[in-house]
Write a protein that holds these residues in place. Structure first.
Motif, PDB file in Angstrom:
ATOM      1  N   HIS A  67      29.906   0.161 -16.716  1.00 12.76           N
ATOM      2  CA  HIS A  67      30.570  -0.212 -17.882  1.00 12.76           C
ATOM      3  C   HIS A  67      29.958  -0.950 -19.182  1.00 12.76           C
ATOM      4  N   PHE A  68      29.226  -1.766 -18.529  1.00 13.99           N
ATOM      5  CA  PHE A  68      27.892  -2.901 -19.405  1.00 13.99           C
ATOM      6  C   PHE A  68      27.169  -1.832 -19.623  1.00 13.99           C
ATOM      7  N   ASP A  78      22.151  -2.206 -33.345  1.00 16.54           N
ATOM      8  CA  ASP A  78      21.160  -2.080 -32.920  1.00 16.54           C
ATOM      9  C   ASP A  78      21.171  -1.467 -31.507  1.00 16.54           C
ATOM     10  N   PRO A  79      21.830  -0.372 -30.652  1.00 16.74           N
ATOM     11  CA  PRO A  79      22.385  -0.368 -29.907  1.00 16.74           C
ATOM     12  C   PRO A  79      21.052  -0.212 -28.587  1.00 16.74           C
ATOM     13  N   VAL A  80      20.898  -0.309 -27.259  1.00 22.16           N
ATOM     14  CA  VAL A  80      19.672  -0.454 -26.411  1.00 22.16           C
ATOM     15  C   VAL A  80      20.152   0.730 -25.547  1.00 22.16           C
ATOM     16  N   LEU A  81      18.380   1.327 -25.796  1.00 24.58           N
ATOM     17  CA  LEU A  81      18.603   3.101 -26.278  1.00 24.58           C
ATOM     18  C   LEU A  81      18.163   2.953 -24.396  1.00 24.58           C
ATOM     19  N   ASP A  82      17.553   2.296 -24.689  1.00 23.66           N
ATOM     20  CA  ASP A  82      17.026   1.665 -22.718  1.00 23.66           C
ATOM     21  C   ASP A  82      16.996   1.050 -21.796  1.00 23.66           C
ATOM     22  N   ALA A  83      19.007   1.416 -21.839  1.00 26.70           N
ATOM     23  CA  ALA A  83      19.951   0.265 -21.267  1.00 26.70           C
ATOM     24  C   ALA A  83      19.667   0.855 -20.172  1.00 26.70           C
ATOM     25  N   ASP A  84      19.785  -0.075 -19.063  1.00 26.79           N
ATOM     26  CA  ASP A  84      20.064   0.363 -17.401  1.00 26.79           C
ATOM     27  C   ASP A  84      20.096  -0.478 -16.407  1.00 26.79           C
ATOM     28  N   ASP A  85      20.206  -0.876 -15.338  1.00 27.04           N
ATOM     29  CA  ASP A  85      21.512  -1.601 -14.959  1.00 27.04           C
ATOM     30  C   ASP A  85      20.290  -2.890 -14.142  1.00 27.04           C
ATOM     31  N   SER A  86      19.570  -2.549 -14.473  1.00 36.86           N
ATOM     32  CA  SER A  86      18.193  -4.156 -14.715  1.00 36.86           C
ATOM     33  C   SER A  86      18.013  -5.190 -15.893  1.00 36.86           C
TER      34      SER A  86
END
Length: 122
Positions: A67-68, A78-86
């Motif tokens: 969800h986060f 400023d979206p974090v486009l490369d956001a993943d679990d890490s």
């Protein structure tokens, strides 16, 4: 004497309400602490799936992490486009235990009020 007292009181009020907040703000901007990277989320459901022993509840941390990450990707600014679990280092749950922790803390506060500490005799 009264003018000196008023001047001293005015200095104290200005110091407390103006100078101290300025110094705190400057110090906070100059230092990096864990609080700068911490999010406190209140009001989460106690359990998922209606029971703390359900399979869905056992995946609570993974679902919250997912969800986060979804929120980080969908930010308006400023979206974090490369956001993943890490990108989320750790999720820590603070349990309420049906109010037992809060009750214990309240008892401690009440004891401190009743017994302010040992008295020193001169």
């Amino acid at each position: 004497d009264s003018i000196a007292l008023l001047a001293f009181m005015a200095f104290g009020v200005i110091f407390k309400n103006v100078r101290i907040p300025q110094v705190v703000k400057k110090f906070d901007a100059a230092t990096v602490t864990p609080a700068d990277y911490t999010v406190d989320v209140l009001g989460l459901p106690r359990e998922l799936g209606g029971d703390c022993k359900s399979e869905e509840h056992k995946q609570y941390e993974a679902k919250l992490r997912e969800h986060f990450v979804k929120i980080l990707r969908n930010l308006q600014q400023d979206p974090v486009l490369d956001a993943d679990d890490s990108c989320i280092a750790k999720i820590s749950f603070v349990r309420e235990f049906n109010g037992a922790v809060a009750d214990f803390m309240d008892k401690g506060v009440q004891l401190q009020v009743r017994r302010p500490g040992p008295r020193r005799e001169a």
